[in-house]
Design a protein around this motif. Structure first.
Motif, PDB file in Angstrom:
ATOM      1  N   GLU A   1       0.850  -1.197   0.000  1.00 14.83           N
ATOM      2  CA  GLU A   1       0.000   0.000   0.000  1.00 14.83           C
ATOM      3  C   GLU A   1       0.874   1.231   0.000  1.00 14.83           C
ATOM      4  O   GLU A   1       1.662   1.423   0.920  1.00 14.83           O
ATOM      5  CB  GLU A   1      -0.842   0.020   1.277  1.00 14.83           C
ATOM      6  CG  GLU A   1      -2.214  -0.524   1.048  1.00 14.83           C
ATOM      7  CD  GLU A   1      -3.272   0.432   1.531  1.00 14.83           C
ATOM      8  OE1 GLU A   1      -3.593   1.383   0.793  1.00 14.83           O
ATOM      9  OE2 GLU A   1      -3.759   0.227   2.640  1.00 14.83           O
TER      10      GLU A   1
ATOM     11  N   HIS B   1      -5.682   2.782   9.599  1.00 12.05           N
ATOM     12  CA  HIS B   1      -6.072   2.681   8.191  1.00 12.05           C
ATOM     13  C   HIS B   1      -6.125   1.203   7.773  1.00 12.05           C
ATOM     14  O   HIS B   1      -7.097   0.738   7.174  1.00 12.05           O
ATOM     15  CB  HIS B   1      -5.059   3.471   7.356  1.00 12.05           C
ATOM     16  CG  HIS B   1      -5.269   3.394   5.876  1.00 12.05           C
ATOM     17  ND1 HIS B   1      -5.751   4.443   5.131  1.00 12.05           N
ATOM     18  CD2 HIS B   1      -5.045   2.381   4.991  1.00 12.05           C
ATOM     19  CE1 HIS B   1      -5.825   4.086   3.850  1.00 12.05           C
ATOM     20  NE2 HIS B   1      -5.394   2.830   3.741  1.00 12.05           N
TER      21      HIS B   1
ATOM     22  N   HIS C   1      -9.308  -1.637   6.761  1.00 12.79           N
ATOM     23  CA  HIS C   1      -9.392  -2.587   5.634  1.00 12.79           C
ATOM     24  C   HIS C   1      -9.721  -3.997   6.142  1.00 12.79           C
ATOM     25  O   HIS C   1     -10.547  -4.703   5.561  1.00 12.79           O
ATOM     26  CB  HIS C   1      -8.058  -2.654   4.876  1.00 12.79           C
ATOM     27  CG  HIS C   1      -7.768  -1.458   4.026  1.00 12.79           C
ATOM     28  ND1 HIS C   1      -8.717  -0.810   3.270  1.00 12.79           N
ATOM     29  CD2 HIS C   1      -6.604  -0.801   3.783  1.00 12.79           C
ATOM     30  CE1 HIS C   1      -8.147   0.201   2.613  1.00 12.79           C
ATOM     31  NE2 HIS C   1      -6.866   0.230   2.917  1.00 12.79           N
TER      32      HIS C   1
ATOM     33  N   GLU D   1     -10.513   2.738   0.426  1.00 11.50           N
ATOM     34  CA  GLU D   1      -9.475   3.679   0.871  1.00 11.50           C
ATOM     35  C   GLU D   1     -10.091   4.910   1.550  1.00 11.50           C
ATOM     36  O   GLU D   1      -9.555   5.410   2.533  1.00 11.50           O
ATOM     37  CB  GLU D   1      -8.608   4.135  -0.315  1.00 11.50           C
ATOM     38  CG  GLU D   1      -7.840   2.999  -1.008  1.00 11.50           C
ATOM     39  CD  GLU D   1      -6.883   2.265  -0.082  1.00 11.50           C
ATOM     40  OE1 GLU D   1      -6.632   2.752   1.044  1.00 11.50           O
ATOM     41  OE2 GLU D   1      -6.398   1.187  -0.481  1.00 11.50           O
TER      42      GLU D   1
ATOM     43  N   TYR E   1      -6.547   9.513  -2.610  1.00  7.25           N
ATOM     44  CA  TYR E   1      -6.847   9.180  -1.213  1.00  7.25           C
ATOM     45  C   TYR E   1      -7.599  10.320  -0.521  1.00  7.25           C
ATOM     46  O   TYR E   1      -8.570  10.095   0.197  1.00  7.25           O
ATOM     47  CB  TYR E   1      -5.559   8.876  -0.439  1.00  7.25           C
ATOM     48  CG  TYR E   1      -5.046   7.460  -0.595  1.00  7.25           C
ATOM     49  CD1 TYR E   1      -5.280   6.504   0.402  1.00  7.25           C
ATOM     50  CD2 TYR E   1      -4.316   7.061  -1.702  1.00  7.25           C
ATOM     51  CE1 TYR E   1      -4.795   5.206   0.280  1.00  7.25           C
ATOM     52  CE2 TYR E   1      -3.820   5.768  -1.828  1.00  7.25           C
ATOM     53  CZ  TYR E   1      -4.065   4.850  -0.837  1.00  7.25           C
ATOM     54  OH  TYR E   1      -3.583   3.571  -0.967  1.00  7.25           O
TER      55      TYR E   1
HETATM   56 ZN   LIG Z   1      -5.439   1.500   2.220  1.00  4.43          ZN
END
Ligand SMILES: [Zn+2]
Length: 285
Positions: free
Chosen positions: A113, A142, A146, A163, A218
């Protein structure tokens, strides 16, 4: 077992207890897990908390990560409007590398990532951590977001949603974590310069953007999630559920936000102004 007095001293009473590999609540079915453990096979140790299983080299590295991971889990579950996650008995595996050279060997196998330097792969997380450093930013939160989205829906979500939600919720969680430690903290969101704005109809169908567009992708995805959450949190959770179950964005939007946005074009018109507003801070719960 601790391999010496030095380490034993560093492990406080509350350090993450070590569990034999064979005694773990469950094994990781993700083949990348076995690939990770094949690097330096004698050195990995294992432990678990309520929602995660950890694979690590030193418990003094894993302990603060386990505290932060569970904290993030609680905040994110709350943002998702859930007291408990489905399949509560299923835990997500987190692999904590310490040596950059080991990480280099491993990461050849998987897609890194760009934003956090970690790898989330189908419900398992791989990170590299220098024992001298702690995560200073929201990157662990973060990645935990996910893991939780994957645990909920068992499939890859559209990139902007995965995201955008991970960015949005991890900033809230980080601010909340710092406030719990008496820091004054608010979550910051980045505004999008109008000339870099990606049309919503394009954003929602994008996969990994080119390097030059990564940061605006993002930021704008985070803003879109925040905009939808602020407009109607129940609406957002309905939209997330619909898309998580395979529905297309436009039908999920009209079913959950029909009274506010007639269609994607109407959403875009309102959102474009909001996206370029100066970065206001979010009041975390
Ligand atoms: Zn991510």
């Amino acid at each position: 077992m601790a391999n010496g007095g030095e380490e034993a001293k560093e492990q406080g009473l509350n350090s993450l207890p070590e569990v034999e590999f064979s005694a773990l609540n469950q094994q990781d079915r993700n083949p990348l897990g076995a690939k990770a453990l094949a690097i330096r096979p004698q050195d990995w140790r294992h432990g678990e908390t309520d929602h995660f299983i950890y694979h690590f080299i030193h418990s003094y590295v894993a302990t603060p990560i386990s505290v932060e991971a569970e904290f993030n889990f609680r905040v994110i579950a709350k943002e998702l409007g859930r007291d408990e996650m489905p399949a509560a008995l299923q835990k997500s595996h987190i692999y904590i590398f310490e040596k950059p050279e080991d990480w280099k060997i491993f990461q050849v196998n998987a897609l890194l990532e760009p934003w956090t330097g970690g790898i989330h792969s189908r419900g398992s997380l791989f990170i590299v951590r220098d024992p001298a450093n702690k995560f200073a930013d929201h990157s662990l939160g973060h990645e935990i977001a996910h893991l939780m989205l994957f645990r909920l829906y068992r499939r890859e979500l559209p990139r902007w949603l995965d995201e955008g939600f991970a960015e949005y919720v991890s900033k809230i969680s980080q601010a909340s974590y710092q406030r719990a430690r008496n820091y004054i903290a608010r979550a910051h969101s980045h505004s999008i310069p109008p000339d870099q704005f990606i049309p919503v109809s394009h954003l929602i169908s994008m996969d990994y953007p080119a390097a030059a567009q990564v940061s605006v992708f993002y930021d704008e995805s985070e803003r879109l999630v925040r905009y939808l959450m602020t407009a109607d949190q129940a609406g957002f959770l309905g939209l997330l559920d619909a898309i998580g179950n395979g529905e297309q964005f436009d039908t999920a939007l009209s079913r959950n936000y029909g009274s506010q946005f007639f269609d994607v074009a109407a959403l875009e018109k309102e959102f474009a102004t909001y996206a370029s507003k100066d970065a206001p801070s979010i009041s975390a719960p």
